[in-house]
Design a protein around this motif. Structure first.
Motif, short mmCIF file in Angstrom:
data_model
loop_
_atom_site.label_atom_id
_atom_site.label_comp_id
_atom_site.label_asym_id
_atom_site.label_seq_id
_atom_site.Cartn_x
_atom_site.Cartn_y
_atom_site.Cartn_z
N GLU A 162 -4.42 1.86 0.44
CA GLU A 162 -4.02 1.72 1.85
C GLU A 162 -5.02 2.42 2.75
O GLU A 162 -5.39 1.90 3.81
CB GLU A 162 -2.62 2.29 2.04
N ARG A 163 -5.47 3.61 2.36
CA ARG A 163 -6.47 4.32 3.17
C ARG A 163 -7.81 3.59 3.20
O ARG A 163 -8.58 3.72 4.15
CB ARG A 163 -6.66 5.75 2.65
N LEU A 164 -8.07 2.80 2.16
CA LEU A 164 -9.29 1.99 2.12
C LEU A 164 -9.11 0.65 2.84
O LEU A 164 -10.00 -0.19 2.82
CB LEU A 164 -9.71 1.73 0.66
N ASN A 165 -7.93 0.47 3.46
CA ASN A 165 -7.59 -0.77 4.20
C ASN A 165 -7.54 -2.00 3.30
O ASN A 165 -7.71 -3.12 3.77
CB ASN A 165 -8.56 -1.01 5.36
N ARG A 166 -7.25 -1.78 2.03
CA ARG A 166 -7.07 -2.89 1.09
C ARG A 166 -5.57 -3.12 0.92
O ARG A 166 -4.97 -2.80 -0.10
CB ARG A 166 -7.77 -2.57 -0.23
N PHE A 167 -4.96 -3.65 1.98
CA PHE A 167 -3.50 -3.69 2.10
C PHE A 167 -2.84 -4.56 1.04
O PHE A 167 -1.78 -4.21 0.51
CB PHE A 167 -3.09 -4.14 3.50
N ASP A 168 -3.41 -5.71 0.71
CA ASP A 168 -2.80 -6.60 -0.29
C ASP A 168 -2.70 -5.90 -1.64
O ASP A 168 -1.66 -5.96 -2.31
CB ASP A 168 -3.61 -7.89 -0.43
N GLU A 169 -3.78 -5.25 -2.06
CA GLU A 169 -3.79 -4.54 -3.33
C GLU A 169 -2.84 -3.34 -3.29
O GLU A 169 -2.16 -3.03 -4.28
CB GLU A 169 -5.21 -4.08 -3.67
N ALA A 170 -2.80 -2.65 -2.13
CA ALA A 170 -1.90 -1.50 -1.99
C ALA A 170 -0.44 -1.94 -2.12
O ALA A 170 0.37 -1.25 -2.76
CB ALA A 170 -2.13 -0.82 -0.65
N ALA A 171 -0.10 -3.09 -1.54
CA ALA A 171 1.27 -3.61 -1.64
C ALA A 171 1.66 -3.86 -3.10
O ALA A 171 2.78 -3.53 -3.52
CB ALA A 171 1.40 -4.88 -0.81
N LYS A 172 0.74 -4.42 -3.86
CA LYS A 172 1.02 -4.67 -5.29
C LYS A 172 1.24 -3.35 -6.03
O LYS A 172 2.11 -3.26 -6.91
CB LYS A 172 -0.15 -5.44 -5.92
N ALA A 173 0.45 -2.32 -5.69
CA ALA A 173 0.60 -1.02 -6.34
C ALA A 173 1.95 -0.39 -6.00
O ALA A 173 2.63 0.17 -6.88
CB ALA A 173 -0.53 -0.09 -5.93
N TYR A 174 2.38 -0.49 -4.74
CA TYR A 174 3.67 0.06 -4.35
C TYR A 174 4.82 -0.69 -5.04
O TYR A 174 5.82 -0.08 -5.46
CB TYR A 174 3.86 -0.02 -2.83
N GLU A 175 4.70 -2.01 -5.18
CA GLU A 175 5.71 -2.79 -5.90
C GLU A 175 5.77 -2.37 -7.37
O GLU A 175 6.87 -2.22 -7.94
CB GLU A 175 5.42 -4.28 -5.78
N ALA A 176 4.61 -2.17 -7.96
CA ALA A 176 4.56 -1.74 -9.36
C ALA A 176 5.18 -0.35 -9.51
O ALA A 176 5.89 -0.07 -10.49
CB ALA A 176 3.12 -1.73 -9.86
N TYR A 177 4.94 0.53 -8.53
CA TYR A 177 5.54 1.86 -8.53
C TYR A 177 7.07 1.76 -8.48
O TYR A 177 7.77 2.41 -9.27
CB TYR A 177 5.01 2.64 -7.31
N ALA A 178 7.58 0.92 -7.58
CA ALA A 178 9.04 0.74 -7.46
C ALA A 178 9.64 0.20 -8.76
O ALA A 178 10.73 0.62 -9.18
CB ALA A 178 9.35 -0.18 -6.29
N THR A 182 6.22 -4.42 2.01
CA THR A 182 6.54 -5.51 2.94
C THR A 182 5.71 -5.39 4.22
O THR A 182 5.18 -6.39 4.73
CB THR A 182 8.04 -5.47 3.30
N LEU A 183 5.58 -4.17 4.75
CA LEU A 183 4.76 -3.97 5.94
C LEU A 183 3.31 -4.37 5.69
O LEU A 183 2.71 -5.10 6.49
CB LEU A 183 4.82 -2.50 6.38
N LEU A 184 2.75 -3.92 4.58
CA LEU A 184 1.34 -4.22 4.29
C LEU A 184 1.12 -5.71 4.09
O LEU A 184 0.10 -6.26 4.53
CB LEU A 184 0.88 -3.43 3.06
N ARG A 185 2.08 -6.38 3.46
CA ARG A 185 1.93 -7.83 3.25
C ARG A 185 2.01 -8.60 4.57
O ARG A 185 1.52 -9.72 4.66
CB ARG A 185 3.00 -8.31 2.28
N SER A 186 2.65 -8.02 5.58
CA SER A 186 2.78 -8.71 6.86
C SER A 186 1.43 -8.91 7.54
O SER A 186 1.30 -9.70 8.47
CB SER A 186 3.72 -7.94 7.80
N PHE A 187 0.40 -8.16 7.07
CA PHE A 187 -0.93 -8.33 7.66
C PHE A 187 -1.61 -9.57 7.13
O PHE A 187 -2.58 -10.06 7.72
CB PHE A 187 -1.78 -7.07 7.39
N SER A 188 -1.13 -10.07 5.99
CA SER A 188 -1.59 -11.34 5.42
C SER A 188 -3.11 -11.44 5.45
O SER A 188 -3.79 -10.61 4.86
CB SER A 188 -0.92 -12.50 6.16
#
Length: 390
Positions: free
Chosen positions: A80-96, A115-121
């Motif tokens: 997320e800090r690297l602005n790679r939002f799609d990949e960050a969203a997958k990591a958060y889902e895997a964490y959950a 969900t927020l990160l994926r909204s950037f599409s």
């Protein structure tokens, strides 16, 4: 190696980051395949903005211990800090997915973040033009009740932003969100100075945030409803340059702010302190020559304060109890008091026999994942020209 890594985790949670680093460094030679040691090293690298190196360590650790949920959470944070939002969203889902069912709050929060990160599409997060990224942006500010206020816009709507390095993301009021056409995408938990406890806030996406000559597109924002007895409504529009990926220099004497990806060199007389970002800017101080603690550098804060737990460690008994009226975004801290006669040292800066506000910072500490030692706000920072170099 397991014991050393566990000691490192405990020290990190207590806010003793430097001591934790030493334990992780000791653990790795004992067992080079220790996923927990690599997790600790990756977290430390991330806090020092060495994000690519931290991500590499996480990748190695995941090969060793793929079922460790903490690794996925940290991976999401770094991406997320690297602005790679799609990949960050997958990591958060895997964490959950790796969390046990009893961790419902953490699971829900992680999925809301995804969900927020994926909204950037297909939008580029925190998008800045090459011209804006490669130059310094200088703008005047005014001090209103010791808050740095700069003019700007949100989706074209004029805003008086409070420059707040103690905020994790840009924050706006529901009224401004409505005027700027920002809709709610997901929710998360937040906590801050004020009434103990956490509360749920809404998250959305702004198309355009402007501060002076700087324009940042596709910005995550928090939509915060005012708290009864909390900070004034006008303070609800807060903006942290660090959350936008910019370093900042505040010249209190000239009432001037400079935002830049890379700040110019400081004068030879400057005192330079090592800083961590976790995710707030932190510097290490020492209380009464013996007790280390990390302090949030908070341009939106008022006083120099320490956490209740930090004060307990000092073991000082004031001659009388002096209550303080402290109001934050979460409302009033009704248990705040003044602790006089404390020595506080940063590298090259010393304060002797000062009075520090003692605040209940347990709720924000829980959400951040470490004990916040204290906060340095306007009363301390305004004596200097302060540069926070990300």
């Amino acid at each position: 190696a397991e014991s050393l890594s566990l000691a490192g985790d405990a020290l990190w949670a207590a806010g003793f980051f430097d001591e934790a680093d030493r334990e992780y460094a000791r653990a790795l030679p004992v067992d080079t395949e220790s996923g927990r040691a690599r997790y600790g090293i990756a977290r430390s690298l991330s806090s020092r903005s060495r994000l690519t190196e931290g991500l590499s360590e996480i990748g190695h650790a995941l090969e060793l211990t793929p079922g460790d949920s903490d690794l996925r959470a940290l991976q999401g944070t770094i991406l997320e800090r690297l602005n790679r939002f799609d990949e960050a969203a997958k990591a958060y889902e895997a964490y959950a997915d790796l969390l046990p069912r009893r961790e419902y709050a953490a699971m829900t929060t992680a999925r809301s973040r995804a969900t927020l990160l994926r909204s950037f599409s297909k939008r580029l997060p925190l998008d800045v033009s090459a011209e804006d990224a490669n130059r310094a942006h200088t703008l005047p500010f005014k001090l209103v009740n010791n808050k740095i206020v700069v003019l700007g816009r949100l989706n074209g709507v004029q805003v008086e932003w409070v420059l707040d390095t103690g905020a994790e993301r840009t924050g706006i009021s529901p009224d401004l969100a409505s005027a700027a056409g920002i809709r709610t995408v997901s929710t998360t938990l937040t906590a801050g100075v004020g009434r103990p406890g956490v509360r749920r806030i809404r998250l959305g996406r702004a198309d355009r945030v402007e501060i002076g000559t700087l324009t940042v597109r596709n910005v995550p924002v928090a939509i915060r409803s005012p708290v009864i007895g909390g900070a004034a409504r006008w303070q609800g529009q807060s903006l942290s340059p660090i959350a936008l990926g910019f370093s900042v220099s505040v010249d209190y004497g000239r009432k001037r702010v400079v935002l830049a990806r890379a700040l110019t060199d400081e004068p030879p007389t400057a005192v330079t302190l090592p800083m961590r970002i976790q995710p707030l800017p932190l510097i290490r101080g020492t209380l009464n020559s013996t007790h280390p603690a990390y302090f949030v550098v908070d341009t939106g804060g008022e006083v120099i304060s320490i956490a209740t737990d930090t004060a307990d460690l000092l073991g000082m008994e004031p001659s009388r109890h002096i209550p303080l009226r402290v109001v934050g975004m979460s409302g009033p801290d009704e248990d705040a008091f003044l602790l006089p006669g404390v020595d506080l040292d940063f590298e090259g800066v010393s304060l002797r026999r000062v009075g520090l506000a003692v605040l209940n910072l347990r709720a924000p500490s829980v959400l951040l994942g470490y004990q916040v030692g204290g906060i340095v706000g306007h009363n301390f920072l305004s004596r200097y020209r302060v540069s926070i170099d990300v």
